[in-house]
Design a protein around this motif. Structure first.
Motif, PDB file in Angstrom:
ATOM      1  N   UNK A   5      -7.023   9.075   0.244  1.00 29.14           N
ATOM      2  CA  UNK A   5      -5.637   8.808  -0.119  1.00 29.14           C
ATOM      3  C   UNK A   5      -4.815  10.098  -0.053  1.00 29.14           C
ATOM      4  N   UNK A   6      -3.583   9.962   0.450  1.00 36.10           N
ATOM      5  CA  UNK A   6      -2.681  11.086   0.594  1.00 36.10           C
ATOM      6  C   UNK A   6      -1.521  10.903  -0.392  1.00 36.10           C
ATOM      7  N   UNK A   7      -1.195  11.981  -1.114  1.00 38.97           N
ATOM      8  CA  UNK A   7      -0.122  11.936  -2.106  1.00 38.97           C
ATOM      9  C   UNK A   7       0.895  13.040  -1.835  1.00 38.97           C
ATOM     10  N   UNK A   8       2.135  12.778  -2.171  1.00 41.72           N
ATOM     11  CA  UNK A   8       3.165  13.810  -2.237  1.00 41.72           C
ATOM     12  C   UNK A   8       3.635  13.865  -3.679  1.00 41.72           C
ATOM     13  N   UNK A   9       3.287  14.937  -4.371  1.00 40.60           N
ATOM     14  CA  UNK A   9       3.587  15.058  -5.808  1.00 40.60           C
ATOM     15  C   UNK A   9       3.098  13.842  -6.577  1.00 40.60           C
ATOM     16  N   UNK A  10       1.928  13.329  -6.204  1.00 37.08           N
ATOM     17  CA  UNK A  10       1.319  12.223  -6.928  1.00 37.08           C
ATOM     18  C   UNK A  10       1.727  10.844  -6.479  1.00 37.08           C
ATOM     19  N   UNK A  11       2.720  10.718  -5.567  1.00 35.04           N
ATOM     20  CA  UNK A  11       3.154   9.418  -5.042  1.00 35.04           C
ATOM     21  C   UNK A  11       2.418   9.160  -3.729  1.00 35.04           C
ATOM     22  N   UNK A  12       1.785   7.980  -3.550  1.00 36.29           N
ATOM     23  CA  UNK A  12       1.087   7.695  -2.290  1.00 36.29           C
ATOM     24  C   UNK A  12       2.034   7.795  -1.097  1.00 36.29           C
ATOM     25  N   UNK A  13       1.637   8.549  -0.072  1.00 37.24           N
ATOM     26  CA  UNK A  13       2.498   8.757   1.090  1.00 37.24           C
ATOM     27  C   UNK A  13       2.679   7.463   1.875  1.00 37.24           C
ATOM     28  N   UNK A  14       1.757   6.514   1.718  1.00 31.90           N
ATOM     29  CA  UNK A  14       1.868   5.248   2.440  1.00 31.90           C
ATOM     30  C   UNK A  14       3.157   4.514   2.101  1.00 31.90           C
ATOM     31  N   UNK A  15       3.724   4.783   0.927  1.00 35.13           N
ATOM     32  CA  UNK A  15       4.972   4.139   0.536  1.00 35.13           C
ATOM     33  C   UNK A  15       6.114   4.498   1.491  1.00 35.13           C
ATOM     34  N   UNK A  16       6.053   5.701   2.053  1.00 41.20           N
ATOM     35  CA  UNK A  16       7.150   6.179   2.899  1.00 41.20           C
ATOM     36  C   UNK A  16       7.100   5.581   4.305  1.00 41.20           C
ATOM     37  N   UNK A  17       5.949   5.052   4.727  1.00 41.88           N
ATOM     38  CA  UNK A  17       5.861   4.425   6.031  1.00 41.88           C
ATOM     39  C   UNK A  17       5.421   5.369   7.122  1.00 41.88           C
ATOM     40  N   UNK A  18       5.224   4.802   8.327  1.00 42.89           N
ATOM     41  CA  UNK A  18       4.671   5.557   9.448  1.00 42.89           C
ATOM     42  C   UNK A  18       5.639   6.587  10.013  1.00 42.89           C
ATOM     43  N   UNK A  19       6.946   6.485   9.714  1.00 50.54           N
ATOM     44  CA  UNK A  19       7.899   7.459  10.229  1.00 50.54           C
ATOM     45  C   UNK A  19       7.932   8.734   9.397  1.00 50.54           C
ATOM     46  N   UNK A  20       7.096   8.808   8.357  1.00 48.54           N
ATOM     47  CA  UNK A  20       7.037   9.983   7.498  1.00 48.54           C
ATOM     48  C   UNK A  20       5.561  10.300   7.249  1.00 48.54           C
ATOM     49  N   UNK A  21       5.120  11.465   7.709  1.00 45.10           N
ATOM     50  CA  UNK A  21       3.723  11.841   7.509  1.00 45.10           C
ATOM     51  C   UNK A  21       3.642  13.305   7.100  1.00 45.10           C
ATOM     52  N   UNK A  22       2.410  13.818   6.945  1.00 46.00           N
ATOM     53  CA  UNK A  22       2.252  15.188   6.473  1.00 46.00           C
ATOM     54  C   UNK A  22       2.831  16.200   7.451  1.00 46.00           C
ATOM     55  N   UNK A  23       2.793  15.897   8.752  1.00 42.07           N
ATOM     56  CA  UNK A  23       3.371  16.823   9.715  1.00 42.07           C
ATOM     57  C   UNK A  23       4.893  16.843   9.657  1.00 42.07           C
ATOM     58  N   UNK A  24       5.486  15.903   8.911  1.00 44.22           N
ATOM     59  CA  UNK A  24       6.924  15.924   8.689  1.00 44.22           C
ATOM     60  C   UNK A  24       7.313  16.885   7.575  1.00 44.22           C
ATOM     61  N   UNK A  25       6.321  17.422   6.881  1.00 44.47           N
ATOM     62  CA  UNK A  25       6.574  18.355   5.779  1.00 44.47           C
ATOM     63  C   UNK A  25       6.091  19.738   6.215  1.00 44.47           C
ATOM     64  N   UNK A  26       6.974  20.676   6.481  1.00 41.42           N
ATOM     65  CA  UNK A  26       6.527  22.004   6.914  1.00 41.42           C
ATOM     66  C   UNK A  26       5.872  22.762   5.770  1.00 41.42           C
TER      67      UNK A  26
END
Length: 799
Positions: A175-196
């Motif tokens: 599971x991938x989180x951004x500040x504890x929120x699952x990244x899957x919530x943001x959808x396929x147009x937002x992934x870890x490579x979108x965060x520098x």
């Protein structure tokens, strides 16, 4: 008994009314330049902090009174200050003198950084610091790929589908989180490579056993990306350009009005690549009119990727009623051409996917709410995600992007009328929500309790614009709701030598799939609904413990009964990711065990060494994975997820870090695992899983080059992946299966960066895959070869 309770409540009352404050500030040289990586500590209280790239630091829970702050760094002369604390917030600016050109004797620092605290809590966890990486043209996924025990499985270049593998557990088990929120919530147009990396404070990689506060169904591990919470007003902008017409732009800014506490944060990104890199080898061939295979070396021609998005948040920070309160909006949009299906054997032309997301967010956190020691946080997201798969081109194509011809010179049609199956303009509309709440109560420095809850829901409707009006009336709906609650207890004892966390988790999931259809009843055609639903609950639990045997040695052990519920795509499918639905898929469980050791840091003159190891064991029941291939001539382009049976994964990770004179840093890590299907009759290796990997990296810094206070940095990375086979091992004759071997991979990257004296501007140059070797992850799908990138990074502080 009454006296004991009376004393206890008196003690709690004293804790509640004790006066503590926070010292925050910045450390600068006399010329105004910030001092990086300086140690700031109060020896008597064992309080410790390290300055960031802005020279900022923070010391929390400081009792009211007068305290001596000591500052040490290789770049400055050792300095001490006296500070009086009689308010909740004490802001100071410290100005220091640069060090002279003399050898420094050993500096003893009492205390632990945030990273060290996390890594010594008993969990098998690695903490990745991103300060140096933010100056290079390095993706967040590339940083993770250099971490021991972690493999990033990517189906091609920028924007392609990514799976995360930790100790043999991969895909949605991680599971991938951004500040504890699952990244899957943001959808396929937002992934870890979108965060520098420049926006990231640190990345926490948990292996196998995941702490209770990350309350999600992480079976094999979790990756939590902690974004920077800047204390100073700033603006950072970076831009890069490189091979395959790849452009990347990022910005992030933070501004706080000092008197009111009103704060605005904003960030944005843009990525584009043609991904037209060369591919060659046994899976890249054109079929000639006479049926002969013509092996070619060709460029990918239908693989362009574009994504853009931004986040803006407005609220208040460090005010009486909230530490953080933000209302925000996240918007993303992406376009991705699809070059082929699950395998590279058949190139596509004209098939592409478009995605977008619009989400509103609410964030609130407050320490010492209602009573001292009680902390509350809430993070919520609600919005809509859309995805369209467009596939209407009917011709067959070769690897030169030309129409394939038959013996009569006529173009060949695709069997079902489109590149992957029947023609489609498939729309998937999702309404999503995710709410994460947490309560943490620190009874005293030795006892802490945490209660966390995660609620997520996906309400999905499918449509296809190319179908008739009547057919579109019979498109299905899908609904998935998940509730996960965790309760944790943390113990610190024996002068902080022993740290233990015990936790329990309850998982609940409801799935509903409705497919309208027509049935003939009493001679009449009637519209009926084919409904599949499932309502399930399951429990998990775990423990993690560490013991500091002596100052330079710690033992870490953890165990968990982990549970993972099937996610939306595994249940309902997704044509864009080449996934077929399987509404009958079951949850998977795993008994995870880790035993690790950390040694160091050992210092000998100018040499520093640190060694860490971790032994791991995973016993997985009903493992969820893509359908295993057993045919030597498979042309399948779509695969379902299924329960593959029981799997055993066991192995060892090891990492060595070496530093010389604070200028040269070398890291070497290796991971070896054995992962097998196991049942009462036989045991076979799990296919498409690399079992032996090695990573090495080196960084060297030269100061005062060309200009005084400037810095030139050299970087080098090496990755080795041993051969693995993506075909299920047959029971008998293995002849011919070596055709499906992914060969050994030796990948070298290098780069350099130059930081100008003010440290506002940094220029970097990177070379990826220097020797242009073929690189693979899944099903022998080739990744980019040699590539060059130039990046500019500009930062303005103290706006």
């Amino acid at each position: 008994m009454v006296r004991i309770l009376t004393c206890f409540f008196c003690f709690i009352s004293l804790l509640a009314y004790s006066q503590n404050g926070t010292i925050s500030g910045s450390l600068t040289l006399k010329n105004g330049m910030p001092v990086l990586n300086a140690h700031v500590y109060i020896k008597q209280l064992n309080k410790f902090s390290v300055t960031n790239e802005n020279g900022s630091f923070e010391l929390k829970n400081i009792p009211y009174g007068t305290h001596k702050i000591e500052v040490t760094s290789i770049e400055i002369l050792d300095t001490a200050f006296t500070v009086e604390v009689y308010n909740k917030q004490k802001a100071i600016t410290l100005t220091v003198n640069p060090s002279e050109d003399v050898e420094l004797t050993e500096v003893l620092v009492l205390g632990k950084s945030k990273e060290k605290i996390i890594e010594t809590q008993g969990f098998a966890v690695d903490v990745i610091k991103t300060k140096e990486a933010s100056l290079r043209n390095v993706q967040t996924n590339e940083l993770l790929n250099q971490t021991v025990g972690v493999r990033i499985r990517q189906n091609g270049g920028l924007g392609s589908d990514v799976n995360y593998n930790i100790n043999g557990m991969s895909g949605n088990a991680i599971r991938i989180f951004i500040d504890g929120i699952p990244i899957s919530t943001y959808g396929s147009s937002f992934d870890l490579n979108s965060i520098p990396p420049s926006m990231i404070e640190r990345i926490e990689v948990y292996k196998g056993v995941v702490p209770g506060h990350l309350s999600d169904d992480s079976l094999g591990g979790a990756i939590n990306v902690v974004l920077k919470k800047d204390a100073k007003n700033n603006l950072n902008v970076s831009a890069s350009y490189g091979s395959f017409n790849t452009s990347q732009l990022y910005f992030n800014g933070f501004y706080r009005f000092k008197e009111s506490g009103f704060t605005v944060k904003a960030s944005g990104f843009f990525n584009y690549s043609d991904n037209d890199y060369e591919v060659w080898g046994s899976n890249v061939y054109n079929i000639l009119p006479n049926g002969r295979l013509d092996y070619v070396r060709a460029k990918r021609f239908n693989d362009a990727y574009r994504t853009l998005g931004g986040v803006i948040e407005a609220g208040f920070t460090d005010v009486k009623w909230a530490d953080n309160f933000f209302i925000g909006f996240t918007g993303t949009d992406s376009y991705k051409e699809i070059q082929h299906g699950a395998f590279m054997t058949i190139p596509y032309k004209g098939r592409f996917a478009e995605s977008d997301a619009s989400l509103v967010s609410l964030t609130y956190s407050k320490k010492d709410i209602l009573t001292k020691g009680l902390e509350f946080n809430l993070q919520g997201l609600y919005g809509e995600r859309n995805r369209v798969i467009n596939d209407t081109v009917k011709w067959n194509y070769n690897w030169y992007g030309e129409k394939s011809l038959d013996l009569n010179g006529q173009p060949i049609l695709r069997p079902q009328g489109a590149q992957q199956g029947a023609p489609t303009i498939a729309n998937i509309n999702r309404k999503v929500a995710s709410v994460r709440t947490g309560l943490a109560y620190t009874l005293n420095p030795n006892h802490k309790f945490l209660l966390n809850h995660l609620f997520t829901v996906v309400d999905r409707k499918d449509d296809d614009e190319i179908r008739s009006v009547l057919e579109r009336m019979f498109m299905g709906t899908r609904y998935l709701r998940k509730n996960i609650t965790s309760l944790s207890y943390e113990l610190t004892a024996f002068n902080s030598k022993l740290k233990t966390s015990v936790f329990g988790k309850n998982y609940h999931q409801y799935i509903e799939r409705i497919n309208p259809t027509v049935e003939t009843i009493d001679g009449e055609q009637v519209r009926v609904e084919d409904v599949v639903n499932n309502n399930s609950s399951i429990q998990g639990y775990g423990i993690a413990s560490s013991y500091q045997v002596w100052q330079k040695m710690a033992i870490l052990a953890s165990a968990e009964k982990a549970v993972r519920l099937p996610n939306e795509n595994e249940v309902f499918g997704d044509a864009g990711d080449n996934i077929v639905e399987n509404p009958n898929i079951k949850p998977e469980t795993s008994n995870n065990i880790n035993l690790g050791f950390k040694f160091g840091t050992f210092t000998f003159k100018k040499h520093d060494f640190m060694l860490s190891t971790n032994l791991f064991f995973r016993n997985i029941k009903d493992r969820i994975g893509t359908q295993v291939q057993t045919s030597l001539n498979s042309n399948l382009q779509v695969l379902p997820f299924e329960n593959q049976g029981d799997v055993i994964s066991k192995g060892i990770d090891a990492e060595l870090n070496y530093t010389f004179n604070n200028n040269l840093n070398i890291a070497l890590n290796a991971s070896k695992l054995d992962i097998t299907y196991k049942n009462q009759f036989n045991e076979r290796k799990v296919p498409n899983e690399p079992t032996f990997t090695v990573n090495a990296s080196a960084q060297y810094f030269i100061r005062h080059i060309i200009q005084k206070d400037a810095q030139l940095n050299f970087f080098y990375n090496f990755m080795f992946v041993d051969t693995f086979n993506y075909l299920l091992e047959p029971y008998g004759n293995n002849a011919g299966t070596d055709f499906f071997d992914v060969p050994q991979q030796f990948i070298h990257d290098a780069g350099l960066s130059y930081a100008f004296p003010s440290r506002k501007l940094v220029v970097s140059f990177d070379v990826k895959n220097i020797f242009n070797k073929r690189a693979f992850d899944n099903f022998a799908v080739q990744k980019p070869g040699r590539a060059f990138y130039l990046k500019l990074n500009y930062t303005i502080n103290n706006l």
